[in-house]
Design a protein around this motif. Structure first.
Motif, mmCIF file in Angstrom:
data_model
loop_
_atom_site.group_PDB
_atom_site.id
_atom_site.type_symbol
_atom_site.label_atom_id
_atom_site.label_comp_id
_atom_site.label_asym_id
_atom_site.label_seq_id
_atom_site.Cartn_x
_atom_site.Cartn_y
_atom_site.Cartn_z
ATOM 1 N N PRO A 38 0.805 -1.233 0.000
ATOM 2 C CA PRO A 38 0.000 0.000 0.000
ATOM 3 C C PRO A 38 0.837 1.281 0.000
ATOM 4 O O PRO A 38 0.603 2.163 -0.813
ATOM 5 N N LEU A 39 1.782 1.379 0.900
ATOM 6 C CA LEU A 39 2.560 2.606 1.059
ATOM 7 C C LEU A 39 3.889 2.283 1.728
ATOM 8 O O LEU A 39 3.992 1.309 2.482
ATOM 9 N N ASP A 40 4.892 3.141 1.492
ATOM 10 C CA ASP A 40 6.147 3.025 2.237
ATOM 11 C C ASP A 40 5.843 3.182 3.735
ATOM 12 O O ASP A 40 4.854 3.809 4.111
ATOM 13 N N GLY B 65 -6.951 5.030 -2.630
ATOM 14 C CA GLY B 65 -5.909 5.474 -3.561
ATOM 15 C C GLY B 65 -4.559 4.834 -3.316
ATOM 16 O O GLY B 65 -3.517 5.472 -3.493
ATOM 17 N N ILE B 66 -4.575 3.586 -2.856
ATOM 18 C CA ILE B 66 -3.316 2.865 -2.591
ATOM 19 C C ILE B 66 -3.340 1.510 -3.308
ATOM 20 O O ILE B 66 -4.347 1.135 -3.910
ATOM 21 N N THR B 67 -2.234 0.812 -3.209
ATOM 22 C CA THR B 67 -2.127 -0.504 -3.834
ATOM 23 C C THR B 67 -2.434 -1.579 -2.799
ATOM 24 O O THR B 67 -2.092 -1.431 -1.630
ATOM 25 N N ASP B 68 -3.087 -2.640 -3.226
ATOM 26 C CA ASP B 68 -3.326 -3.784 -2.353
ATOM 27 C C ASP B 68 -1.972 -4.420 -1.989
ATOM 28 O O ASP B 68 -0.979 -4.238 -2.699
ATOM 29 N N ARG B 69 -1.943 -5.154 -0.866
ATOM 30 C CA ARG B 69 -0.721 -5.899 -0.534
ATOM 31 C C ARG B 69 -0.876 -7.283 -1.166
ATOM 32 O O ARG B 69 -1.674 -8.105 -0.704
ATOM 33 N N ALA B 70 -0.158 -7.487 -2.238
ATOM 34 C CA ALA B 70 -0.342 -8.702 -3.030
ATOM 35 C C ALA B 70 0.973 -9.092 -3.679
ATOM 36 O O ALA B 70 1.874 -8.261 -3.847
ATOM 37 N N THR B 71 1.083 -10.355 -4.029
ATOM 38 C CA THR B 71 2.307 -10.874 -4.637
ATOM 39 C C THR B 71 1.955 -11.560 -5.948
ATOM 40 O O THR B 71 1.024 -12.375 -5.990
ATOM 41 N N VAL B 72 2.685 -11.221 -7.002
ATOM 42 C CA VAL B 72 2.487 -11.834 -8.313
ATOM 43 C C VAL B 72 3.833 -12.390 -8.761
ATOM 44 O O VAL B 72 4.825 -11.655 -8.804
ATOM 45 N N TYR B 82 1.611 -17.240 -10.092
ATOM 46 C CA TYR B 82 1.137 -17.130 -8.706
ATOM 47 C C TYR B 82 0.617 -15.717 -8.513
ATOM 48 O O TYR B 82 1.246 -14.751 -8.950
ATOM 49 N N ALA B 83 -0.551 -15.577 -7.901
ATOM 50 C CA ALA B 83 -1.111 -14.249 -7.603
ATOM 51 C C ALA B 83 -1.978 -14.365 -6.366
ATOM 52 O O ALA B 83 -2.965 -15.097 -6.352
ATOM 53 N N GLU B 84 -1.566 -13.697 -5.288
ATOM 54 C CA GLU B 84 -2.301 -13.768 -4.022
ATOM 55 C C GLU B 84 -2.277 -12.410 -3.324
ATOM 56 O O GLU B 84 -1.237 -11.758 -3.264
ATOM 57 N N SER B 85 -3.438 -12.024 -2.782
ATOM 58 C CA SER B 85 -3.523 -10.804 -1.976
ATOM 59 C C SER B 85 -3.663 -11.204 -0.509
ATOM 60 O O SER B 85 -4.351 -12.169 -0.201
ATOM 61 N N VAL B 86 -2.993 -10.441 0.370
ATOM 62 C CA VAL B 86 -3.221 -10.660 1.810
ATOM 63 C C VAL B 86 -4.017 -9.480 2.379
ATOM 64 O O VAL B 86 -4.209 -9.390 3.585
ATOM 65 N N GLY B 87 -4.448 -8.563 1.485
ATOM 66 C CA GLY B 87 -5.179 -7.372 1.932
ATOM 67 C C GLY B 87 -4.199 -6.317 2.393
ATOM 68 O O GLY B 87 -3.082 -6.645 2.799
ATOM 69 N N PRO B 88 -4.608 -5.023 2.359
ATOM 70 C CA PRO B 88 -3.662 -3.947 2.700
ATOM 71 C C PRO B 88 -3.049 -4.092 4.086
ATOM 72 O O PRO B 88 -1.878 -3.765 4.282
ATOM 73 N N GLY B 89 -3.809 -4.600 5.057
ATOM 74 C CA GLY B 89 -3.292 -4.721 6.424
ATOM 75 C C GLY B 89 -2.706 -6.085 6.728
ATOM 76 O O GLY B 89 -2.285 -6.329 7.864
ATOM 77 N N GLY B 90 -2.659 -6.968 5.733
ATOM 78 C CA GLY B 90 -2.180 -8.333 5.975
ATOM 79 C C GLY B 90 -0.671 -8.423 5.967
ATOM 80 O O GLY B 90 0.032 -7.437 5.743
ATOM 81 N N ARG B 91 -0.170 -9.608 6.276
ATOM 82 C CA ARG B 91 1.287 -9.842 6.248
ATOM 83 C C ARG B 91 1.584 -10.975 5.284
ATOM 84 O O ARG B 91 0.873 -11.975 5.250
ATOM 85 N N ARG B 92 2.661 -10.803 4.535
ATOM 86 C CA ARG B 92 3.086 -11.835 3.598
ATOM 87 C C ARG B 92 3.867 -12.921 4.326
ATOM 88 O O ARG B 92 4.609 -12.633 5.250
ATOM 89 N N ASP B 93 3.705 -14.164 3.860
ATOM 90 C CA ASP B 93 4.542 -15.262 4.338
ATOM 91 C C ASP B 93 5.760 -15.310 3.411
ATOM 92 O O ASP B 93 5.738 -15.955 2.362
#
Lengths: 44, 201
Positions: A38-40, B65-72, B82-93
């Protein structure tokens, strides 16, 4: 969200060293992992 | 991002280039990377038009107005594997993602490892001055690329360093990277030299 099996759209963006980076520059050479966030100053 | 930085050797071995992407400016990226202890892989600025690249991947969140937290993960032929979102507040493994990269590299052979950098210059010293955006930019790059072994001297508050630079470069213009006795003056040229030597794509 883009689907598995789709062709990844090309892009041309600047990085934090001032380099222009495209997806197509890695074509046939390397796999690419895109980490969207989302953001830095937000975690991982 | 520090977790990813720590995983870079494993990702390189899986012939995978990591790219971070957000709508922030390159200046924000460089400062954030420094704050994190150094981010040497590209942080891409999807700044103008804002989120244009994220939109093309269906990952721009219009409301905030931000980007989702996701990995492609894309294989070397350009196909999304591979394409997965953990949501803006989520954490990636992150360890799980490294394993995904290894599996994708094994399933779609033909990719090559990233090039190895090489710096032909010896005994580099970086001269900077205070309250100078260009000096700030080279210091951020020095941190992000883990080049703490390159001595840093500030000509604004170190008269001996200023004299030393003048004697070697014929001018006290800073920033200046002195390497193999030769001066490199422009911030953009210094950073370009460093990424080619230490973090080539």
């Amino acid at each position: 969200m883009i689907e598995v099996g789709a062709k990844a759209p090309d892009f041309k963006l600047k990085d934090h060293f001032g380099r222009e980076v495209t997806l197509s520059q890695f074509a046939g050479k390397r796999n690419v992992m895109l980490l969207f966030y989302p953001l830095d100053w937000t975690p991982t | 991002m520090p977790e990813i930085e720590a995983l870079l050797p494993r990702l390189r071995a899986a012939n995978t280039q990591v790219l971070g992407v957000s709508v922030d400016s390159v200046y924000s990226h460089a400062n954030w990377g420094e704050d994190l202890g150094g981010v040497s892989f590209p942080l891409l600025s999807d700044f103008e038009p804002k989120g244009g690249m994220a939109k093309s991947y269906g990952l721009f969140l219009e409301g905030p107005g931000i980007t989702d937290r996701a990995t492609v993960i894309i294989d070397h032929t350009g196909v999304v594997r591979y394409a997965e979102s953990v949501g803006p507040g989520g954490r990636r493994d992150t360890a799980g993602l490294a394993a995904q990269c290894e599996a994708i590299d094994a399933a779609h052979p033909g990719a090559q490892p990233p090039p190895k950098g090489h710096d032909p210059h010896e005994a580099p010293v970086l001269y900077v001055k205070s309250k100078c955006g260009f000096s700030r930019a080279v210091q951020l790059a020095r941190h992000n690329l883990h080049l703490g072994f390159i001595p840093l001297k500030n000509v604004s508050d170190d008269a001996a360093a200023k004299a030393e630079l003048e004697s070697a470069a014929g001018t006290d213009q800073a920033p200046c990277l002195l390497a193999s006795g030769k001066p490199l003056h422009e911030a953009a040229d210094i950073i370009k030299h460093w990424v080619e030597a230490y973090a080539p794509l």
